[in-house]
Scaffold this motif. Sequence first.
Motif, PDB file in Angstrom:
ATOM      1  N   LEU A 131      -0.205  -1.063  12.749  1.00  0.00           N
ATOM      2  CA  LEU A 131       1.022  -0.711  12.122  1.00  0.00           C
ATOM      3  C   LEU A 131       0.898  -0.181  10.618  1.00  0.00           C
ATOM      4  O   LEU A 131       1.878   0.915  10.553  1.00  0.00           O
ATOM      5  N   LEU A 132      -0.073  -0.602   9.855  1.00  0.00           N
ATOM      6  CA  LEU A 132      -0.355   0.127   8.546  1.00  0.00           C
ATOM      7  C   LEU A 132      -0.734   1.800   9.037  1.00  0.00           C
ATOM      8  O   LEU A 132      -0.331   2.126   8.030  1.00  0.00           O
ATOM      9  N   GLN A 133      -1.454   1.979   9.950  1.00  0.00           N
ATOM     10  CA  GLN A 133      -1.740   3.260  10.092  1.00  0.00           C
ATOM     11  C   GLN A 133      -0.622   3.998  10.446  1.00  0.00           C
ATOM     12  O   GLN A 133      -0.587   5.514   9.841  1.00  0.00           O
ATOM     13  N   GLU A 134       0.430   3.614  11.106  1.00  0.00           N
ATOM     14  CA  GLU A 134       1.502   4.114  11.412  1.00  0.00           C
ATOM     15  C   GLU A 134       2.401   4.296  10.208  1.00  0.00           C
ATOM     16  O   GLU A 134       3.114   5.548   9.944  1.00  0.00           O
ATOM     17  N   ASN A 135       2.451   3.281   9.362  1.00  0.00           N
ATOM     18  CA  ASN A 135       3.409   3.206   8.298  1.00  0.00           C
ATOM     19  C   ASN A 135       2.949   4.397   7.155  1.00  0.00           C
ATOM     20  O   ASN A 135       3.615   4.600   6.056  1.00  0.00           O
ATOM     21  N   ILE A 136       1.722   4.704   7.261  1.00  0.00           N
ATOM     22  CA  ILE A 136       1.064   5.801   6.132  1.00  0.00           C
ATOM     23  C   ILE A 136       1.128   7.118   6.554  1.00  0.00           C
ATOM     24  O   ILE A 136       0.718   7.982   5.866  1.00  0.00           O
ATOM     25  N   GLN A 137       1.406   7.557   7.646  1.00  0.00           N
ATOM     26  CA  GLN A 137       1.747   8.618   8.219  1.00  0.00           C
ATOM     27  C   GLN A 137       2.383   9.650   7.525  1.00  0.00           C
ATOM     28  O   GLN A 137       2.079  10.907   7.457  1.00  0.00           O
ATOM     29  N   HIS A 138       3.403   9.398   6.866  1.00  0.00           N
ATOM     30  CA  HIS A 138       4.161  10.348   6.147  1.00  0.00           C
ATOM     31  C   HIS A 138       3.681  10.532   4.763  1.00  0.00           C
ATOM     32  O   HIS A 138       4.122  11.417   3.978  1.00  0.00           O
ATOM     33  N   LEU A 139       2.775   9.999   4.175  1.00  0.00           N
ATOM     34  CA  LEU A 139       2.208  10.059   3.062  1.00  0.00           C
ATOM     35  C   LEU A 139       1.034  11.114   2.901  1.00  0.00           C
ATOM     36  O   LEU A 139       0.677  11.347   3.930  1.00  0.00           O
ATOM     37  N   PRO A 140       0.962  11.669   1.665  1.00  0.00           N
ATOM     38  CA  PRO A 140      -0.091  12.668   1.669  1.00  0.00           C
ATOM     39  C   PRO A 140      -1.565  12.303   2.143  1.00  0.00           C
ATOM     40  O   PRO A 140      -2.019  11.070   1.808  1.00  0.00           O
ATOM     41  N   GLU A 141      -2.211  13.161   2.834  1.00  0.00           N
ATOM     42  CA  GLU A 141      -3.484  12.635   3.506  1.00  0.00           C
ATOM     43  C   GLU A 141      -4.450  12.328   2.306  1.00  0.00           C
ATOM     44  O   GLU A 141      -4.470  12.827   1.184  1.00  0.00           O
ATOM     45  N   GLY A 142      -5.016  11.371   2.605  1.00  0.00           N
ATOM     46  CA  GLY A 142      -5.968  10.639   1.599  1.00  0.00           C
ATOM     47  C   GLY A 142      -5.452   9.627   0.536  1.00  0.00           C
ATOM     48  O   GLY A 142      -6.242   9.269  -0.197  1.00  0.00           O
ATOM     49  N   SER A 143      -4.325   9.599   0.794  1.00  0.00           N
ATOM     50  CA  SER A 143      -3.652   8.622  -0.349  1.00  0.00           C
ATOM     51  C   SER A 143      -3.943   6.959  -0.047  1.00  0.00           C
ATOM     52  O   SER A 143      -4.146   6.315  -0.944  1.00  0.00           O
ATOM     53  N   VAL A 144      -4.023   6.779   1.167  1.00  0.00           N
ATOM     54  CA  VAL A 144      -4.478   5.610   1.792  1.00  0.00           C
ATOM     55  C   VAL A 144      -5.606   5.528   2.399  1.00  0.00           C
ATOM     56  O   VAL A 144      -5.484   6.035   3.706  1.00  0.00           O
ATOM     57  N   GLU A 145      -6.704   4.985   2.218  1.00  0.00           N
ATOM     58  CA  GLU A 145      -7.991   4.764   3.020  1.00  0.00           C
ATOM     59  C   GLU A 145      -7.775   3.228   3.759  1.00  0.00           C
ATOM     60  O   GLU A 145      -7.564   2.458   2.869  1.00  0.00           O
ATOM     61  N   VAL A 146      -7.822   3.242   4.969  1.00  0.00           N
ATOM     62  CA  VAL A 146      -7.888   1.758   5.616  1.00  0.00           C
ATOM     63  C   VAL A 146      -9.380   1.565   5.964  1.00  0.00           C
ATOM     64  O   VAL A 146      -9.903   2.144   6.575  1.00  0.00           O
ATOM     65  N   ILE A 147      -9.388   0.197   5.369  1.00  0.00           N
ATOM     66  CA  ILE A 147     -10.630  -0.560   5.848  1.00  0.00           C
ATOM     67  C   ILE A 147     -10.675  -1.737   6.802  1.00  0.00           C
ATOM     68  O   ILE A 147      -9.603  -2.497   6.362  1.00  0.00           O
ATOM     69  N   ALA A 148     -11.171  -1.887   7.866  1.00  0.00           N
ATOM     70  CA  ALA A 148     -11.019  -2.990   8.858  1.00  0.00           C
ATOM     71  C   ALA A 148     -11.813  -3.937   8.700  1.00  0.00           C
ATOM     72  O   ALA A 148     -11.601  -5.070   9.085  1.00  0.00           O
ATOM     73  N   SER A 180       0.786  -1.259  -0.058  1.00  0.00           N
ATOM     74  CA  SER A 180      -0.019   0.014   0.063  1.00  0.00           C
ATOM     75  C   SER A 180       0.853   1.176  -0.056  1.00  0.00           C
ATOM     76  O   SER A 180       0.486   2.245  -0.723  1.00  0.00           O
ATOM     77  N   VAL A 181       1.905   1.298   0.887  1.00  0.00           N
ATOM     78  CA  VAL A 181       2.877   2.305   0.875  1.00  0.00           C
ATOM     79  C   VAL A 181       3.327   2.512  -0.297  1.00  0.00           C
ATOM     80  O   VAL A 181       3.691   3.625  -1.023  1.00  0.00           O
ATOM     81  N   ALA A 182       4.054   1.579  -1.139  1.00  0.00           N
ATOM     82  CA  ALA A 182       4.658   1.351  -2.315  1.00  0.00           C
ATOM     83  C   ALA A 182       3.796   1.830  -3.516  1.00  0.00           C
ATOM     84  O   ALA A 182       4.148   2.679  -4.208  1.00  0.00           O
ATOM     85  N   PHE A 183       2.410   1.634  -3.447  1.00  0.00           N
ATOM     86  CA  PHE A 183       1.575   2.132  -4.520  1.00  0.00           C
ATOM     87  C   PHE A 183       1.418   3.661  -4.276  1.00  0.00           C
ATOM     88  O   PHE A 183       1.530   4.367  -5.151  1.00  0.00           O
ATOM     89  N   ALA A 184       1.160   3.924  -3.163  1.00  0.00           N
ATOM     90  CA  ALA A 184       0.849   5.464  -2.698  1.00  0.00           C
ATOM     91  C   ALA A 184       2.136   6.300  -3.025  1.00  0.00           C
ATOM     92  O   ALA A 184       2.090   7.182  -3.782  1.00  0.00           O
ATOM     93  N   GLU A 185       3.224   5.876  -2.858  1.00  0.00           N
ATOM     94  CA  GLU A 185       4.425   6.747  -3.256  1.00  0.00           C
ATOM     95  C   GLU A 185       4.621   6.631  -4.838  1.00  0.00           C
ATOM     96  O   GLU A 185       5.367   7.803  -5.149  1.00  0.00           O
ATOM     97  N   ARG A 186       4.124   5.606  -5.579  1.00  0.00           N
ATOM     98  CA  ARG A 186       4.300   5.707  -6.768  1.00  0.00           C
ATOM     99  C   ARG A 186       2.945   6.500  -7.633  1.00  0.00           C
ATOM    100  O   ARG A 186       2.866   6.663  -8.648  1.00  0.00           O
ATOM    101  N   GLY A 187       2.106   7.111  -6.695  1.00  0.00           N
ATOM    102  CA  GLY A 187       1.090   8.197  -7.081  1.00  0.00           C
ATOM    103  C   GLY A 187      -0.266   7.539  -7.137  1.00  0.00           C
ATOM    104  O   GLY A 187      -1.137   8.149  -7.733  1.00  0.00           O
ATOM    105  N   ALA A 188      -0.500   6.406  -6.608  1.00  0.00           N
ATOM    106  CA  ALA A 188      -1.884   5.636  -6.612  1.00  0.00           C
ATOM    107  C   ALA A 188      -2.509   6.199  -5.588  1.00  0.00           C
ATOM    108  O   ALA A 188      -2.112   6.630  -4.261  1.00  0.00           O
ATOM    109  N   ARG A 189      -3.960   6.040  -5.338  1.00  0.00           N
ATOM    110  CA  ARG A 189      -4.892   6.130  -4.545  1.00  0.00           C
ATOM    111  C   ARG A 189      -5.128   4.936  -4.200  1.00  0.00           C
ATOM    112  O   ARG A 189      -6.002   3.998  -4.845  1.00  0.00           O
ATOM    113  N   VAL A 190      -5.007   4.643  -2.900  1.00  0.00           N
ATOM    114  CA  VAL A 190      -5.095   3.188  -2.494  1.00  0.00           C
ATOM    115  C   VAL A 190      -6.184   3.116  -1.361  1.00  0.00           C
ATOM    116  O   VAL A 190      -6.306   3.878  -0.358  1.00  0.00           O
TER     117      VAL A 190
END
Length: 300
Positions: free
Chosen positions: A109-126, A87-97
């Motif tokens: 851990l996923l929530q922690e790992n996406i904190q450095h990404l632009p807001e909204g680039s990764v939406e997490v579904i539980a 997910s992080v790698a996709f977002a770093e390549r410009g995808a909306r995940v």
Amino acid sequence: MMNDFFDASVWEKAWKEDRNTAINKMLNAGMDPTRVFDKRAVAFNKEVFSEGGKKRTNRILSWIEGQNVNFNGMTVLDIGAASGGFSVAFAERGARVTAVEPNGPLRELLQENIQHLPEGSVEVIAEPFEDIDLESKGWLNKYDLVFVSMCPVINDWEGAEKVLGCARGFCYISMPAGRREHSLLDDVRTLVTQEPIRDEIMEFAYLLHLLYLKGYSFESLLSREVKTTKSDRETAYKEVINWLKIHGLPADENSLSIISEYLQQTYPDGHVEYQEGGRFGKVLIRLQDQSMYTRMPRQA
């Protein structure tokens, strides 16, 4: 019969009833697939974002990009996102995940790992993907790429169709393709039982054949990957016990005592190192442009 080889209904039934699929083996061992990583989440996350883990991620994404897939601007559904390696790698390549991960520790851990990404680039579904109603969720044919890497969410053809139903452009699926290799498990098995761990028909064979019979266009790759794993003795002990249960091998008190004694004698300093891996299958299904992609030749 030869006719059965070309009968999709026969293969669908065989897959559904196969007790040796990854998720069925976990269920038969009394394990909840959504909780398997509860105690291993931190170690798993560390491995995923290690130098070696990032190289594996880049290797897979480079293979997909080699089929003329450009992640920049794409919508990606990452099913079984774990701690976010892809997910992080996709977002770093410009995808909306959209990252689906039902396991609590991995999701944190996923929530922690996406904190450095632009807001909204990764939406997490539980919510577990199996419980999601695609129509009410608005996910039918929604995503440019649906990505399922080594996640037992696809347990039969019905599960595969649900995953495919979310994609409008591409769908990537990877699975084990045969018995998992584990040098420590092999060493321990000979001490507790003479029963072999048999090579089994895994779900990747069902998937590829049904994709063929049902008229899908796809490119596939089957490779053998082996890595060296280092852990402490207690973690290795729990790992071996889990694998014995999954394979239906003895995990009684006598076996546990033998395994504990073996680990103490073989690894007196508490540092355990073993080889694990196996054959893994990857398939990229083309849902729109179904013709073969031709790469430009390299310039001399």
